[in-house]
Design a protein around this motif. Structure first.
Motif, PDB file in Angstrom:
ATOM      1  N   ASN A 143     -32.288  14.665  -6.064  1.00  0.00           N
ATOM      2  CA  ASN A 143     -32.708  15.454  -7.214  1.00  0.00           C
ATOM      3  C   ASN A 143     -32.758  16.914  -6.776  1.00  0.00           C
ATOM      4  OD1 ASN A 143     -34.847  16.940  -8.867  1.00  0.00           O
ATOM      5  ND2 ASN A 143     -34.586  15.076 -10.070  1.00  0.00           N
ATOM      6  N   LEU A 144     -31.875  17.719  -7.334  1.00  0.00           N
ATOM      7  CA  LEU A 144     -31.726  19.097  -6.888  1.00  0.00           C
ATOM      8  C   LEU A 144     -33.015  19.887  -7.062  1.00  0.00           C
ATOM      9  CD1 LEU A 144     -29.807  21.255  -5.790  1.00  0.00           C
ATOM     10  CD2 LEU A 144     -29.132  21.743  -8.161  1.00  0.00           C
ATOM     11  N   THR A 145     -33.675  19.720  -8.189  1.00  0.00           N
ATOM     12  CA  THR A 145     -34.908  20.466  -8.451  1.00  0.00           C
ATOM     13  C   THR A 145     -35.990  20.105  -7.448  1.00  0.00           C
ATOM     14  OG1 THR A 145     -34.388  20.585 -10.813  1.00  0.00           O
ATOM     15  CG2 THR A 145     -36.682  20.946 -10.171  1.00  0.00           C
ATOM     16  N   THR A 146     -36.116  18.813  -7.166  1.00  0.00           N
ATOM     17  CA  THR A 146     -37.123  18.368  -6.205  1.00  0.00           C
ATOM     18  C   THR A 146     -36.867  18.959  -4.829  1.00  0.00           C
ATOM     19  OG1 THR A 146     -37.465  16.298  -7.392  1.00  0.00           O
ATOM     20  CG2 THR A 146     -38.152  16.353  -5.092  1.00  0.00           C
ATOM     21  N   ASN A 190     -37.691  22.707  -4.810  1.00  0.00           N
ATOM     22  CA  ASN A 190     -39.113  22.991  -5.014  1.00  0.00           C
ATOM     23  C   ASN A 190     -39.982  22.606  -3.826  1.00  0.00           C
ATOM     24  OD1 ASN A 190     -38.634  24.049  -7.534  1.00  0.00           O
ATOM     25  ND2 ASN A 190     -39.241  22.220  -8.655  1.00  0.00           N
ATOM     26  N   ASP A 191     -39.481  21.726  -2.969  1.00  0.00           N
ATOM     27  CA  ASP A 191     -40.300  21.255  -1.857  1.00  0.00           C
ATOM     28  C   ASP A 191     -40.145  22.086  -0.588  1.00  0.00           C
ATOM     29  OD1 ASP A 191     -41.386  19.311  -3.403  1.00  0.00           O
ATOM     30  OD2 ASP A 191     -40.317  17.630  -2.496  1.00  0.00           O
ATOM     31  N   TRP A 230     -42.493  17.136   5.800  1.00  0.00           N
ATOM     32  CA  TRP A 230     -43.568  16.152   5.571  1.00  0.00           C
ATOM     33  C   TRP A 230     -44.773  16.718   4.822  1.00  0.00           C
ATOM     34  CZ3 TRP A 230     -48.289  16.324   8.584  1.00  0.00           C
ATOM     35  CH2 TRP A 230     -48.278  17.230   9.644  1.00  0.00           C
ATOM     36  N   ALA A 231     -44.475  17.725   3.989  1.00  0.00           N
ATOM     37  CA  ALA A 231     -45.471  18.274   3.055  1.00  0.00           C
ATOM     38  C   ALA A 231     -46.663  18.906   3.756  1.00  0.00           C
ATOM     39  CB  ALA A 231     -45.960  17.200   2.073  1.00  0.00           C
ATOM     40  N   GLN A 232     -46.456  19.379   4.978  1.00  0.00           N
ATOM     41  CA  GLN A 232     -47.506  20.098   5.696  1.00  0.00           C
ATOM     42  C   GLN A 232     -47.226  21.590   5.630  1.00  0.00           C
ATOM     43  OE1 GLN A 232     -50.531  19.409   7.253  1.00  0.00           O
ATOM     44  NE2 GLN A 232     -50.527  21.649   7.249  1.00  0.00           N
ATOM     45  N   GLY A 260     -37.850  28.373   3.740  1.00  0.00           N
ATOM     46  CA  GLY A 260     -39.208  27.991   4.110  1.00  0.00           C
ATOM     47  C   GLY A 260     -40.069  29.152   4.539  1.00  0.00           C
ATOM     48  N   LEU A 261     -39.445  30.294   4.837  1.00  0.00           N
ATOM     49  CA  LEU A 261     -40.193  31.489   5.211  1.00  0.00           C
ATOM     50  C   LEU A 261     -40.232  32.472   4.043  1.00  0.00           C
ATOM     51  CD1 LEU A 261     -38.695  32.181   8.763  1.00  0.00           C
ATOM     52  CD2 LEU A 261     -40.808  30.954   8.214  1.00  0.00           C
TER      53      LEU A 261
END
Length: 658
Positions: free
Chosen positions: A315-318, A321-322, A442-444, A477-478
């Motif tokens: 899912n491209l949006t997911t 967004n993550d 891992w959502a950290q 991520g930065l």
């Protein structure tokens, strides 16, 4: 092998045996699945189970463990459901990384486990940060972190041990010395008899433990952990053990002499302990069969459940967004009271007011405490906030960035000052590979701001004058912020500290004391990703940031006939694309000014973006103006020749005539 059960109960002894047996049976199953092509890779810990299990059972569930890829026993002893582990290894959604990373490259706050990255070393400094949080929170917790004998050759190992010793952090540094770093034997890895001896050089207590003896591991670690909880300090432990399989299965073990394999096979931690328990009347064949049946049933059921789960549907949006932890910007309005301040004073005020606002915020850097930093931005901070929160660091950029990550994992905030932005290269790996990727993996989140005094114009030469923002705008991520004015710097710094994502905050040294304006005295915030339109016009759009803003303003002042939109980006990631595109669609011409050298700089991406988004609106090619493709020279005249400032006006006028 001699076992000393001391006063351990029968149930504890059986628990130790059961927890070693479980990862062994899982591994045996995984090796079958590997041969069947049902999993892609496996890093075996067969022969090393006593270390993982003994250390984990010696720790409390609420204490963090940072394991490696051969520490399956840590995960199973912490009772992570096998279904979730199998989903992780198969890249299923019920794993821990949503298919984004493999095997043991994950962490979980639910089980207080922080997984490794392939670069090995950074987790040692992360453990320091978690332990620092424990010290500041006075919670009497210990942190355990693993590495192999090969990882002890990395600079991160030495930095992390030094920091832990200087700060007396409650960390158990666990070295699993299994004889080989992939195929390279220990005699080619280091030239000392025991790795534990390195503890002496750091003023650190150290121990050598038989890593195949579960009782020696468990009893020693239990005593050490309890003592460290009450007397915080780091301890270095070398576990002597052996790897009975390849580094990973594809590599095999042909490089290992057979007699060495045979000798260590006789020291198998499970079979030896099993015989001891039988001789003590603790373990019977019925109990053994019961354990094996129970574990194998759990494995089979969990595998069936994992196989039944559908594969991840991209899912491209997911995915997009993550990359960052969601952050709802909260605007704190500027007050009416203002005071004229230099850029350096505004940054100092913003940092101080954030320290007052967030009592879980720690700032770290070289010479920032009593000395106040080389630029005096933290002058007086120790008197107000104390040395626990304003921490001088050794010269070890990598480990301090990692410590900031550890503070974030433990629920705190960190601001790390690079004495000069140039020095960030010594901490590059944890920034781009750990901080930047953790939330996606891992959502950290990484609640870390790295302050970057940067830029030329002060005759500081090649190692103190770089503006290296492009190293980081490239890395998903930065976030990257680069203010040009005091009021912007103060508000943007406050927001950067509030933001739970990693932020590189660039501060131009040449502007520190040369630029001043009225700055609100109260705490306030400004949004990231919002450019500032400093001038409006119709003929051309000037896009710049940092010192380039002031170069452009000077040029426009000297050429009042030029009608230009002047955009100060302020934030490079996130980027205000709409402001740029809308302006260029209006003016039909664009020039991008950066202090960085041309090739690979952010101007190149902005130019490409405009060519794609505004091609039909452009009356001329997008022009980039940048500094020379050389290192930054020291001598004043050479430095002026290097900088883009001297070429901007000519390039601007030429483009206007196109």
């Amino acid at each position: 092998m001699k076992f000393d059960k001391q006063n351990l109960s029968k149930s504890t002894l059986l628990d130790l045996y059961y927890n070693m047996l479980k990862p062994r049976l899982i591994e045996e199953k995984m090796l079958i699945l590997l041969r069947q092509g049902k999993i892609s890779k496996w890093f075996s810990g067969i022969g090393q189970e006593a270390i993982s299990v003994g250390v984990t059972l010696a720790m409390r569930d609420e204490e963090y463990i940072l394991p490696m890829h051969r520490n399956l026993g840590v995960f199973t002893t912490r009772k992570i459901p096998l279904f979730r582990l199998f989903c992780q290894w198969q890249g299923k959604a019920s794993g821990f990384t949503n298919g984004r990373d493999r095997s043991f490259h994950f962490g979980t706050q639910e089980y207080n486990i922080v997984g490794m990255i392939s670069h090995l070393g950074p987790q040692l400094g992360v453990a320091d940060g978690i332990a620092l949080a424990n010290v500041l929170q006075k919670n009497k917790k210990v942190t355990a972190v693993f590495t192999g004998e090969g990882g002890t050759s990395e600079g991160d190992f030495h930095e992390a041990l030094n920091v832990a010793s200087v700060w007396q952090l409650p960390v158990l540094f666990c070295i699993e010395n299994n004889g080989y770093g992939l195929s390279t034997p220990t005699k080619e890895q280091y030239n000392c008899e025991h790795l534990a001896d390195r503890g002496k050089g750091y003023g650190m207590e150290s121990h050598i433990i038989d890593g195949n003896n579960i009782l020696e591991v468990y009893n020693t670690l239990s005593e050490l952990a309890e003592d460290i909880r009450n007397n915080p300090r780091p301890v270095l432990i070398e576990f002597k053990t052996f790897r009975m399989r390849g580094h990973e299965e594809a590599s095999g073990t042909k490089y290992v002499p057979q007699d060495l394999m045979d000798a260590w096979a006789e020291k198998d931690p499970i079979s030896n302990f099993e015989e001891f328990l039988k001789s003590e009347g603790v373990l019977t064949e019925d109990i053994k069969q019961k354990f094996e049946s129970e574990i194998k049933t759990e494995i089979d059921d969990a595998l069936d459940q994992a196989y039944a789960e559908e594969n991840i549907i991209p899912n491209l949006t997911t995915e997009l967004n993550d990359v960052y932890k969601p952050y709802n910007y909260q605007e704190v309005s500027k007050g009416f009271e203002v005071e004229e301040k230099r850029l350096i004073d505004a940054i100092s005020d913003g940092l101080k007011q954030s320290m007052e606002r967030h009592d879980n915020l720690v700032i770290m850097g070289q010479d920032i405490a009593e000395y106040g930093g080389v630029f005096k931005i933290t002058d007086g901070f120790v008197e107000q906030f104390g040395k626990e929160r304003v921490r001088n660091t050794p010269i070890c950029e990598s480990s301090i960035v990692e410590a900031g990550m550890g503070l974030s994992i433990a629920g705190m905030k960190a601001v790390v000052e690079m004495q000069f932005a140039d020095f960030v290269s010594s901490g590059f790996n944890p920034i781009v590979n750990y901080l930047a990727k953790s939330h996606y993996r891992w959502a950290q989140h990484a609640d870390v701001v790295i302050r970057m005094p940067c830029g030329a114009g002060v005759a500081a030469g090649p190692f103190h004058s770089q503006t290296n923002e492009a190293w980081f705008t490239k890395t998903p991520g930065l976030k990257v912020v680069y203010p040009a004015f005091p009021a912007d710097a103060k508000g943007l710094l406050a927001t950067a500290i509030n933001d739970p994502n990693p932020v590189l905050f660039f501060e131009h040294k040449a502007l520190y004391r040369s630029i001043r304006e009225d700055v609100p005295t109260d705490y306030y915030t400004l949004p990231l990703g919002k450019a500032s339109l400093l001038r409006t016009g119709n003929d051309i759009t000037i896009i710049t940031y940092g010192a380039g803003v002031h170069w452009a303003l000077e040029t426009l002042k000297n050429n009042p006939e030029i009608s230009a939109d002047l955009i100060d980006l302020r934030s490079l990631q996130p980027l205000d694309k709409d402001a740029i595109i809308d302006s260029v669609k209006k003016t039909n011409k664009a020039i991008i000014l950066q202090e960085d050298s041309l090739f690979g700089g952010i101007a190149s991406d902005l130019s490409a973006m405009l060519m794609e988004a505004c091609f039909e609106y452009l009356d001329a090619p997008v022009k980039r103006v940048a500094s020379l493709e050389t290192p930054i020279p020291f001598e004043s005249e050479l430095e002026q020749q290097y900088l883009a400032k001297g070429r901007f006006e000519e390039a601007l006028k030429k483009l206007l005539k196109y």
